[in-house]
Every structure is written in structure tokens, then in C-alpha cells.
Design a protein around this motif. Structure first.
Motif, PDB file in Angstrom:
ATOM      1  N   SER A  36       0.831  -1.203   0.000  1.00 38.71           N
ATOM      2  CA  SER A  36       0.000   0.000   0.000  1.00 38.71           C
ATOM      3  C   SER A  36       0.867   1.256   0.000  1.00 38.71           C
ATOM      4  O   SER A  36       1.958   1.285   0.572  1.00 38.71           O
ATOM      5  CB  SER A  36      -0.948   0.007   1.203  1.00 38.71           C
ATOM      6  N   THR A  37       0.359   2.288  -0.628  1.00 44.51           N
ATOM      7  CA  THR A  37       1.099   3.552  -0.721  1.00 44.51           C
ATOM      8  C   THR A  37       0.895   4.365   0.561  1.00 44.51           C
ATOM      9  O   THR A  37       0.028   4.052   1.386  1.00 44.51           O
ATOM     10  CB  THR A  37       0.613   4.372  -1.921  1.00 44.51           C
ATOM     11  N   ASN A  38       1.685   5.423   0.684  1.00 40.35           N
ATOM     12  CA  ASN A  38       1.562   6.283   1.866  1.00 40.35           C
ATOM     13  C   ASN A  38       0.193   6.946   1.944  1.00 40.35           C
ATOM     14  O   ASN A  38      -0.358   7.115   3.029  1.00 40.35           O
ATOM     15  CB  ASN A  38       2.658   7.349   1.867  1.00 40.35           C
ATOM     16  N   GLU A  39      -0.358   7.338   0.807  1.00 40.54           N
ATOM     17  CA  GLU A  39      -1.680   7.967   0.795  1.00 40.54           C
ATOM     18  C   GLU A  39      -2.757   7.003   1.289  1.00 40.54           C
ATOM     19  O   GLU A  39      -3.654   7.383   2.036  1.00 40.54           O
ATOM     20  CB  GLU A  39      -2.039   8.467  -0.619  1.00 40.54           C
ATOM     21  N   ARG A  41      -2.243   4.477   3.315  1.00 42.08           N
ATOM     22  CA  ARG A  41      -2.023   4.286   4.757  1.00 42.08           C
ATOM     23  C   ARG A  41      -2.598   5.450   5.565  1.00 42.08           C
ATOM     24  O   ARG A  41      -3.249   5.248   6.583  1.00 42.08           O
ATOM     25  CB  ARG A  41      -0.534   4.145   5.055  1.00 42.08           C
ATOM     26  N   VAL A  42      -2.354   6.646   5.097  1.00 41.90           N
ATOM     27  CA  VAL A  42      -2.867   7.830   5.802  1.00 41.90           C
ATOM     28  C   VAL A  42      -4.392   7.818   5.819  1.00 41.90           C
ATOM     29  O   VAL A  42      -5.022   8.118   6.842  1.00 41.90           O
ATOM     30  CB  VAL A  42      -2.323   9.122   5.146  1.00 41.90           C
TER      31      VAL A  42
END
Length: 101
Positions: A36-39, A41-42
Motif C-alpha cells: 500500500s502507498t503512503n496515501e 495508509r494515511v
């Protein structure tokens, strides 16, 4: 004997945990996934924070099924140490007896 309000509150927490379990599991899978990307995750973290606090499993307190006592809980029997001892001495738990040596 524990306060009835504490016992009822704990039961309500169990219901909430069961209701939101799948949703929390899916969000935590996104957070822990290395793909999963940081976006993502956030976004998953923000959705987790918006869920009610009592939907977390760690907020459930183990309590005696007879008295509601929270301390001295024996998980195998689901009883507090005091209730377990009373039932064992009265012969109400099969295979359990007071030790003597």
C-alpha cells in the motif's frame, strides 16, 4: 459483586467490537501491507481514528461470569479466583479439587 453498570458497559463493548471487527481488520490490513502507498495508509489511519474507541478489542475487560469481578480472573474457567475456589470446594467443577500435600 461488581457494579452492574461496569458489567453492562463491558457487554456493550463486546457488541461494538463484534460489529466493527471486519471493518477494523480491513483497515489494519491496508496499514500493515507493504504494497500500500503512503496515501492509502494515511487514509486508513484517519478512518481508524474516526471509529468509536470501544470498537478496539483491547478495551474489553475479562470479568468473572458469576460475580463480574475484574481482578483475579482465571481464563480457562471464566471465573474469578474467589468464585473458582468456592465452586471447587463445593464440588461444582468436575475434576477440580483443593490441593493438599
Amino acid at each position: 459483586m461488581a457494579k452492574t453498570s461496569k458489567i453492562v458497559k463491558n457487554e456493550e463493548r463486546k457488541v461494538l467490537v463484534a460489529r466493527y471487527a471486519e471493518k477494523r481488520r480491513a483497515l489494519l490490513a491496508i496499514v500493515k501491507s507493504p504494497k500500500s502507498t503512503n496515501e492509502e495508509r494515511v487514509a486508513a489511519y484517519s478512518k481508524l481514528r474516526k471509529l468509536p474507541r470501544n470498537t478496539s478489542r483491547v478495551r474489553i475487560r475479562n470479568r468473572c461470569s458469576m460475580t463480574g469481578r475484574a481482578r483475579g480472573f482465571e481464563g480457562y474457567f471464566g471465573l474469578s479466583r474467589i468464585a473458582l475456589r468456592d465452586m471447587a470446594l463445593n464440588g461444582l467443577i468436575p475434576g477440580v479439587r483443593k490441593a493438599s500435600w
